[in-house]
Enzyme design. Structure first.
Site, PDB file in Angstrom:
ATOM      1  N   GLU A   1       0.839  -1.200   0.000  1.00 33.73           N
ATOM      2  CA  GLU A   1       0.000   0.000   0.000  1.00 33.73           C
ATOM      3  C   GLU A   1       0.875   1.252   0.000  1.00 33.73           C
ATOM      4  O   GLU A   1       1.858   1.337   0.739  1.00 33.73           O
ATOM      5  CB  GLU A   1      -0.908   0.016   1.221  1.00 33.73           C
ATOM      6  CG  GLU A   1      -1.820   1.249   1.276  1.00 33.73           C
ATOM      7  CD  GLU A   1      -2.689   1.266   2.513  1.00 33.73           C
ATOM      8  OE1 GLU A   1      -3.622   0.438   2.575  1.00 33.73           O
ATOM      9  OE2 GLU A   1      -2.431   2.090   3.412  1.00 33.73           O
TER      10      GLU A   1
ATOM     11  N   TYR B   1      -6.775   6.871  -0.125  1.00 35.58           N
ATOM     12  CA  TYR B   1      -7.710   7.940  -0.477  1.00 35.58           C
ATOM     13  C   TYR B   1      -8.007   8.696   0.801  1.00 35.58           C
ATOM     14  O   TYR B   1      -8.456   8.089   1.788  1.00 35.58           O
ATOM     15  CB  TYR B   1      -8.965   7.252  -1.010  1.00 35.58           C
ATOM     16  CG  TYR B   1      -9.991   8.065  -1.718  1.00 35.58           C
ATOM     17  CD1 TYR B   1      -9.789   8.458  -3.032  1.00 35.58           C
ATOM     18  CD2 TYR B   1     -11.203   8.369  -1.104  1.00 35.58           C
ATOM     19  CE1 TYR B   1     -10.785   9.146  -3.717  1.00 35.58           C
ATOM     20  CE2 TYR B   1     -12.196   9.057  -1.776  1.00 35.58           C
ATOM     21  CZ  TYR B   1     -11.981   9.437  -3.097  1.00 35.58           C
ATOM     22  OH  TYR B   1     -12.964  10.110  -3.777  1.00 35.58           O
TER      23      TYR B   1
ATOM     24  N   ALA C   1      -9.427  11.221   3.837  1.00 27.54           N
ATOM     25  CA  ALA C   1     -10.751  11.453   4.423  1.00 27.54           C
ATOM     26  C   ALA C   1     -11.487  12.534   3.654  1.00 27.54           C
ATOM     27  O   ALA C   1     -10.920  13.568   3.314  1.00 27.54           O
ATOM     28  CB  ALA C   1     -10.611  11.847   5.890  1.00 27.54           C
TER      29      ALA C   1
ATOM     30  N   ARG D   1     -15.734   2.164   3.698  1.00 28.69           N
ATOM     31  CA  ARG D   1     -16.678   3.185   4.147  1.00 28.69           C
ATOM     32  C   ARG D   1     -15.970   4.525   4.257  1.00 28.69           C
ATOM     33  O   ARG D   1     -16.460   5.553   3.812  1.00 28.69           O
ATOM     34  CB  ARG D   1     -17.275   2.795   5.504  1.00 28.69           C
ATOM     35  CG  ARG D   1     -18.423   3.698   5.940  1.00 28.69           C
ATOM     36  CD  ARG D   1     -18.642   3.673   7.431  1.00 28.69           C
ATOM     37  NE  ARG D   1     -17.572   4.347   8.166  1.00 28.69           N
ATOM     38  CZ  ARG D   1     -17.543   4.477   9.485  1.00 28.69           C
ATOM     39  NH1 ARG D   1     -18.511   3.958  10.218  1.00 28.69           N
ATOM     40  NH2 ARG D   1     -16.543   5.104  10.069  1.00 28.69           N
TER      41      ARG D   1
ATOM     42  N   ASP E   1     -13.360   7.319   6.709  1.00 24.60           N
ATOM     43  CA  ASP E   1     -13.457   8.076   7.957  1.00 24.60           C
ATOM     44  C   ASP E   1     -13.903   9.498   7.677  1.00 24.60           C
ATOM     45  O   ASP E   1     -13.522  10.091   6.659  1.00 24.60           O
ATOM     46  CB  ASP E   1     -12.102   8.104   8.670  1.00 24.60           C
ATOM     47  CG  ASP E   1     -11.647   6.710   9.075  1.00 24.60           C
ATOM     48  OD1 ASP E   1     -12.489   5.930   9.545  1.00 24.60           O
ATOM     49  OD2 ASP E   1     -10.449   6.409   8.890  1.00 24.60           O
TER      50      ASP E   1
ATOM     51  N   ARG F   1       7.806   3.880   1.959  1.00 18.75           N
ATOM     52  CA  ARG F   1       9.219   3.561   2.186  1.00 18.75           C
ATOM     53  C   ARG F   1       9.429   2.088   1.857  1.00 18.75           C
ATOM     54  O   ARG F   1       8.766   1.224   2.413  1.00 18.75           O
ATOM     55  CB  ARG F   1       9.622   3.854   3.631  1.00 18.75           C
ATOM     56  CG  ARG F   1       9.512   5.326   3.987  1.00 18.75           C
ATOM     57  CD  ARG F   1       9.974   5.604   5.407  1.00 18.75           C
ATOM     58  NE  ARG F   1       9.834   7.010   5.733  1.00 18.75           N
ATOM     59  CZ  ARG F   1      10.715   7.950   5.420  1.00 18.75           C
ATOM     60  NH1 ARG F   1      11.813   7.620   4.760  1.00 18.75           N
ATOM     61  NH2 ARG F   1      10.518   9.205   5.761  1.00 18.75           N
TER      62      ARG F   1
END
Length: 313
Positions: free
Chosen positions: A32, A64, A66, A122, A124, A289
């Site tokens: 990620e 992506y 908030a 969903r 945050d 990293r």
């Protein structure tokens, strides 16, 4: 606390196995990244992408922010990875601060760019600590988002799973019901929130199986490069930080190289024990990293592949 026979067997295998000698490299790994904010961060991201690309990950995902705060940067990063590398790029997409039509438009843009994998969440709320409220005309939760994406195109869809229960769920049973709803809506796999001890995942895996969920659950691994930051993140998502971890990082504030070595050791040992317990897929939260993720993969027997093999993967 009742420990199942399976967990005891897994623990015994992990403890008896010689250090990494039994790890054959038959792991699927994924990574990620987050979209860069500055030119320097852009360089760091692409250094990480190019360093990890030869390992032939099954996919790489881009987060992506908030409230859709990184929407354009996420799209640009995902599209560039898809266009300029051999990697399969997955785009994070959330329900926050957008109508169904707006989210569908973003998804259509990804499909047009050749992106076939979405990490559907969903999300945050933009304000830290605020309660999630679905946007008027928006998707109410991740299961609804998955169903909406499946109506658009046959996306491969990853969703989130929470071994220590999502903070907004009333209890673990409700949390697992929510995960099942995401799979029923068409999700392909779930990637877990990070955790710090293998038993946390094994207990969760047993509960998932008891609930009749047979889909793939991929452990999310977060190498602890900054202990204070991980404590903050763990508190936000309800992840337990064991006391032994605090003791290991105590006194290393001014020793970044030592922190790196300990972080790599802990994450590699966690990964090895998961592998000994039958886990064959791991997802690494890289924080853009490459060094730690690359070193851990190397210890686990995941090696760079020839360029032709990576391109064909």
């Amino acid at each position: 606390m009742t420990i199942s026979v399976n967990q005891l067997e897994e623990a015994q295998i992990a403890l008896k196995a010689p250090l990494y000698a039994d790890v054959a490299g038959d792991l699927d790994v994924s990574f990620e990244f987050f979209p860069p904010k500055t030119e320097k961060m852009e360089e760091q991201l692409w250094d990480a992408v190019r360093t990890l690309e030869p390992l032939g990950p099954s996919f790489v995902s881009v987060t992506y922010g908030a409230g859709g705060s990184t929407r354009e940067r996420t799209h640009a990063t995902v599209a560039r990875i898809q266009r300029e590398t051999s990697l399969a790029a997955a785009a994070h997409l959330t329900c926050v601060e957008a109508t169904k039509a707006e989210i569908d438009q973003v998804a259509q843009g990804y499909w047009a760019a050749g992106v076939r994998h979405i990490v559907a969440l969903r999300g945050d709320p933009p304000a830290a600590g605020a309660k999630f409220v679905s946007h008027p005309g928006g998707y109410e939760n991740a299961a609804a988002l998955v169903a909406g994406l499946k109506r658009l195109h046959p996306f491969e869809i990853s969703v989130a799973a929470y071994p220590e229960c999502h903070p907004d769920s009333p209890d673990m049973a409700a949390d697992i019901d929510n995960l099942k709803a995401k799979f029923d809506a068409g999700a392909t796999r779930a990637i877990t929130q990070f955790f710090h001890e293998p038993e946390t995942f094994f207990r969760y895996r047993d509960r998932i199986a008891a609930a009749g969920i047979t889909a793939e659950i991929v452990p999310g691994i977060m190498p602890v490069t900054n202990f204070a930051s991980v404590v903050r993140m763990s508190a936000m998502c309800g992840t337990d930080v064991p006391a032994w971890m605090a003791r290991l990082f105590d006194g290393l504030e001014d020793h970044p190289a030592a922190r790196q070595l300990i972080a790599a050791t802990l994450a590699a040992e966690l990964s090895r024990k998961l592998y000994a317990g039958g886990v064959k897929s791991l997802h690494f939260y890289t924080l853009n990293r490459a060094e730690l993720a690359f070193a851990i993969c190397h210890l686990l027997g995941v090696r760079s592949k020839p360029a032709a093999a990576v391109a064909a993967a």
